[in-house]
Scaffold this motif. Structure first.
Motif, short mmCIF file in Angstrom:
data_model
loop_
_atom_site.label_atom_id
_atom_site.label_comp_id
_atom_site.label_asym_id
_atom_site.label_seq_id
_atom_site.Cartn_x
_atom_site.Cartn_y
_atom_site.Cartn_z
N ASP A 29 4.40 -15.33 3.78
CA ASP A 29 3.44 -14.48 3.08
C ASP A 29 2.13 -14.43 3.86
O ASP A 29 1.92 -15.18 4.80
N ASP A 30 1.26 -13.50 3.44
CA ASP A 30 -0.02 -13.33 4.13
C ASP A 30 -0.88 -14.59 4.07
O ASP A 30 -1.56 -14.94 5.03
N ALA A 31 -0.87 -15.26 2.92
CA ALA A 31 -1.70 -16.47 2.77
C ALA A 31 -1.29 -17.54 3.77
O ALA A 31 -2.15 -18.17 4.41
N SER A 32 -0.01 -17.76 3.94
CA SER A 32 0.48 -18.76 4.91
C SER A 32 0.13 -18.35 6.33
O SER A 32 -0.31 -19.18 7.13
N PHE A 33 0.32 -17.09 6.62
CA PHE A 33 -0.02 -16.60 7.96
C PHE A 33 -1.50 -16.82 8.24
O PHE A 33 -1.87 -17.34 9.29
N GLN A 34 -2.36 -16.42 7.31
CA GLN A 34 -3.80 -16.57 7.50
C GLN A 34 -4.20 -18.03 7.65
O GLN A 34 -5.08 -18.36 8.44
N ARG A 35 -3.55 -18.90 6.92
CA ARG A 35 -3.91 -20.32 6.96
C ARG A 35 -3.45 -21.03 8.22
O ARG A 35 -4.15 -21.86 8.77
N TYR A 36 -2.24 -20.71 8.71
CA TYR A 36 -1.63 -21.52 9.77
C TYR A 36 -1.51 -20.84 11.14
O TYR A 36 -1.31 -21.53 12.13
N ALA A 37 -1.61 -19.54 11.22
CA ALA A 37 -1.38 -18.86 12.51
C ALA A 37 -2.35 -19.31 13.59
O ALA A 37 -2.00 -19.34 14.76
N ALA A 38 -3.55 -19.67 13.20
CA ALA A 38 -4.56 -20.09 14.18
C ALA A 38 -4.70 -21.62 14.25
O ALA A 38 -5.67 -22.12 14.82
N PHE A 60 0.12 -16.58 23.90
CA PHE A 60 0.06 -16.71 22.44
C PHE A 60 -0.29 -15.35 21.84
O PHE A 60 -1.28 -14.74 22.23
N PHE A 61 0.53 -14.88 20.90
CA PHE A 61 0.31 -13.58 20.26
C PHE A 61 0.45 -13.72 18.76
O PHE A 61 1.34 -14.44 18.29
N THR A 62 -0.40 -13.05 18.02
CA THR A 62 -0.22 -12.97 16.57
C THR A 62 0.06 -11.52 16.21
O THR A 62 -0.52 -10.59 16.78
N LEU A 63 0.97 -11.34 15.29
CA LEU A 63 1.34 -10.01 14.78
C LEU A 63 1.12 -10.02 13.27
O LEU A 63 2.06 -10.26 12.49
N PRO A 64 -0.12 -9.82 12.82
CA PRO A 64 -0.44 -9.95 11.40
C PRO A 64 0.37 -9.06 10.48
O PRO A 64 0.74 -9.48 9.38
N ASP A 65 0.67 -7.84 10.90
CA ASP A 65 1.43 -6.93 10.04
C ASP A 65 2.83 -7.46 9.76
O ASP A 65 3.42 -7.16 8.72
#
Length: 101
Positions: A29-38, A60-65
């Protein structure tokens, strides 16, 4: 602290050509991505230490969508070489599973 295996919906590794491995981390989910991706534990210097490569070589790449983190690093041996132990790169993600975030 949660482990990567507890946080991600799916983790895989694969070839990115004969000289590179790519790790894909899917967050549920978005919350997990926002919390842990960085998280510092997923940044190039930490990944370099874990896989025994130079940090300058880790991509290192992030794909938020898509809620995905992609990390690529060079293989120690080219794919199919005499010392290759994981021809398709499918086992390389295992080292990440117990990383505490």
């Amino acid at each position: 602290m949660p482990k990567l295996s507890d946080v991600c919906a799916h983790v895989r590794s694969k070839n990115a050509g004969p000289f590179w491995i790519t790790l894909d981390l899917w967050f549920p989910d978005d919350a997990s991505f926002q919390r842990y991706a960085a998280a510092p534990q997923l940044q190039p210097d930490a990944v370099a230490a874990l896989y025994g490569v130079q940090k300058e070589q880790v991509k290192f790449f992030t794909l938020p969508d898509l809620r995905v983190v992609k990390i690529s690093y060079p293989r120690r041996q080219p794919q199919g070489g005499a010392l290759e132990r994981d021809m398709h790169g499918g086992q390389q993600f295992v080292r990440l599973l117990d990383v505490e975030l």
